[in-house]
Design a protein around this motif. Sequence first.
Motif, PDB file in Angstrom:
ATOM      1  N   THR A  45       0.765  -1.217   0.131  1.00 14.63           N
ATOM      2  CA  THR A  45       0.054  -0.074  -0.024  1.00 14.63           C
ATOM      3  C   THR A  45       0.782   1.169   0.004  1.00 14.63           C
ATOM      4  O   THR A  45       1.817   1.282   0.592  1.00 14.63           O
ATOM      5  N   PHE A  46       0.582   2.375  -0.917  1.00 12.55           N
ATOM      6  CA  PHE A  46       1.094   3.633  -0.705  1.00 12.55           C
ATOM      7  C   PHE A  46       0.196   4.556  -0.349  1.00 12.55           C
ATOM      8  O   PHE A  46      -0.976   4.544  -0.685  1.00 12.55           O
ATOM      9  N   LEU A  47       0.703   5.414   0.454  1.00 11.17           N
ATOM     10  CA  LEU A  47      -0.065   6.608   0.927  1.00 11.17           C
ATOM     11  C   LEU A  47       0.623   7.807   0.720  1.00 11.17           C
ATOM     12  O   LEU A  47       1.533   8.080   1.315  1.00 11.17           O
ATOM     13  N   TYR A  48      -0.202   8.653  -0.181  1.00  9.23           N
ATOM     14  CA  TYR A  48       0.347  10.005  -0.365  1.00  9.23           C
ATOM     15  C   TYR A  48      -0.365  11.194  -0.080  1.00  9.23           C
ATOM     16  O   TYR A  48      -1.648  10.934   0.207  1.00  9.23           O
ATOM     17  N   GLU A  49       0.409  12.077   0.115  1.00  7.59           N
ATOM     18  CA  GLU A  49      -0.518  13.356   0.554  1.00  7.59           C
ATOM     19  C   GLU A  49      -0.978  14.091  -0.551  1.00  7.59           C
ATOM     20  O   GLU A  49      -0.627  13.448  -1.955  1.00  7.59           O
ATOM     21  N   ARG A  50      -1.949  14.900  -0.500  1.00  5.19           N
ATOM     22  CA  ARG A  50      -2.906  15.334  -1.873  1.00  5.19           C
ATOM     23  C   ARG A  50      -2.180  15.751  -2.975  1.00  5.19           C
ATOM     24  O   ARG A  50      -2.219  15.347  -4.030  1.00  5.19           O
ATOM     25  N   ARG A  51      -1.122  16.833  -2.715  1.00 13.53           N
ATOM     26  CA  ARG A  51      -0.288  17.425  -3.900  1.00 13.53           C
ATOM     27  C   ARG A  51       0.314  16.228  -4.434  1.00 13.53           C
ATOM     28  O   ARG A  51       0.535  16.467  -5.752  1.00 13.53           O
ATOM     29  N   LEU A  52       1.245  15.513  -3.827  1.00 21.70           N
ATOM     30  CA  LEU A  52       1.698  14.448  -4.438  1.00 21.70           C
ATOM     31  C   LEU A  52       1.036  13.394  -5.296  1.00 21.70           C
ATOM     32  O   LEU A  52       1.398  12.932  -6.311  1.00 21.70           O
ATOM     33  N   TYR A  53       0.000  13.172  -4.585  1.00 18.21           N
ATOM     34  CA  TYR A  53      -1.048  12.310  -5.204  1.00 18.21           C
ATOM     35  C   TYR A  53      -1.469  12.702  -6.755  1.00 18.21           C
ATOM     36  O   TYR A  53      -1.584  12.225  -7.614  1.00 18.21           O
ATOM     37  N   GLU A  54      -1.929  14.155  -6.392  1.00 18.65           N
ATOM     38  CA  GLU A  54      -2.460  14.767  -7.757  1.00 18.65           C
ATOM     39  C   GLU A  54      -1.024  14.737  -8.948  1.00 18.65           C
ATOM     40  O   GLU A  54      -1.610  14.302  -9.899  1.00 18.65           O
ATOM     41  N   LEU A  55      -0.110  14.907  -8.438  1.00 16.86           N
ATOM     42  CA  LEU A  55       1.080  14.735  -9.552  1.00 16.86           C
ATOM     43  C   LEU A  55       1.113  13.699 -10.040  1.00 16.86           C
ATOM     44  O   LEU A  55       1.473  13.296 -11.284  1.00 16.86           O
ATOM     45  N   MET A  56       1.474  12.474  -9.147  1.00 17.68           N
ATOM     46  CA  MET A  56       1.372  11.073  -9.744  1.00 17.68           C
ATOM     47  C   MET A  56       0.092  10.705 -10.337  1.00 17.68           C
ATOM     48  O   MET A  56       0.343   9.962 -11.492  1.00 17.68           O
ATOM     49  N   ALA A  57      -1.017  10.980 -10.061  1.00 17.44           N
ATOM     50  CA  ALA A  57      -2.360  10.620 -10.779  1.00 17.44           C
ATOM     51  C   ALA A  57      -2.440  11.228 -12.468  1.00 17.44           C
ATOM     52  O   ALA A  57      -2.928  10.649 -13.240  1.00 17.44           O
ATOM     53  N   GLY A  58      -1.641  12.232 -12.303  1.00 15.38           N
ATOM     54  CA  GLY A  58      -1.772  12.953 -13.624  1.00 15.38           C
ATOM     55  C   GLY A  58      -1.054  12.379 -14.748  1.00 15.38           C
ATOM     56  O   GLY A  58      -0.831  12.537 -15.850  1.00 15.38           O
ATOM     57  N   PHE A  59       0.074  11.613 -14.454  1.00 16.49           N
ATOM     58  CA  PHE A  59       1.095  11.008 -15.273  1.00 16.49           C
ATOM     59  C   PHE A  59       1.077   9.437 -15.299  1.00 16.49           C
ATOM     60  O   PHE A  59       1.126   8.822 -16.253  1.00 16.49           O
ATOM     61  N   TRP A  60       1.096   8.818 -14.158  1.00 19.58           N
ATOM     62  CA  TRP A  60       1.444   7.180 -13.955  1.00 19.58           C
ATOM     63  C   TRP A  60       0.518   6.401 -14.585  1.00 19.58           C
ATOM     64  O   TRP A  60       0.752   5.439 -15.148  1.00 19.58           O
ATOM     65  N   PRO A  61      -1.008   6.641 -14.526  1.00 19.59           N
ATOM     66  CA  PRO A  61      -1.735   5.699 -14.980  1.00 19.59           C
ATOM     67  C   PRO A  61      -1.667   5.426 -16.445  1.00 19.59           C
ATOM     68  O   PRO A  61      -2.013   4.315 -16.723  1.00 19.59           O
ATOM     69  N   THR A  62      -1.183   6.181 -17.205  1.00 17.85           N
ATOM     70  CA  THR A  62      -0.858   6.049 -18.490  1.00 17.85           C
ATOM     71  C   THR A  62       0.502   6.130 -18.998  1.00 17.85           C
ATOM     72  O   THR A  62       0.810   6.050 -20.396  1.00 17.85           O
ATOM     73  N   ALA A  63       1.444   5.955 -18.162  1.00 19.43           N
ATOM     74  CA  ALA A  63       2.853   6.291 -18.401  1.00 19.43           C
ATOM     75  C   ALA A  63       3.373   4.940 -19.313  1.00 19.43           C
ATOM     76  O   ALA A  63       4.410   5.189 -20.016  1.00 19.43           O
ATOM     77  N   ASP A  64       2.980   3.864 -18.846  1.00 17.51           N
ATOM     78  CA  ASP A  64       3.271   2.615 -19.600  1.00 17.51           C
ATOM     79  C   ASP A  64       2.720   2.344 -20.887  1.00 17.51           C
ATOM     80  O   ASP A  64       3.131   1.527 -21.771  1.00 17.51           O
TER      81      ASP A  64
END
Length: 79
Positions: A45-64
């Motif tokens: 499990t990963f737990l991110y704070e809001r700002r980091l989650y927003e940055l990650m969610a904007g890139f990683w779901p389709t990066a592959d």
Amino acid sequence: MRKVIYSMGASLDGFVESPNRELDWSTPDEELHRFWNDRAKKTKTFLYERRLYELMAGFWPTADTDPSAPDYIVEFARI
């Protein structure tokens, strides 16, 4: 009981973000990415704070799906 491991990236002076609240001071190279990939594979499990989650969610779901992405980026996206 499971272990809880806290991990955070910071500069040598202890800051995580720049004076302008940017996180672009730390662009991981291949070696650092592979290190975090190996750690992430063992994490349930990963737990991110809001700002980091927003940055990650904007890139990683389709990066592959990016044909020009290096294999270590694709690997992390799939993790």
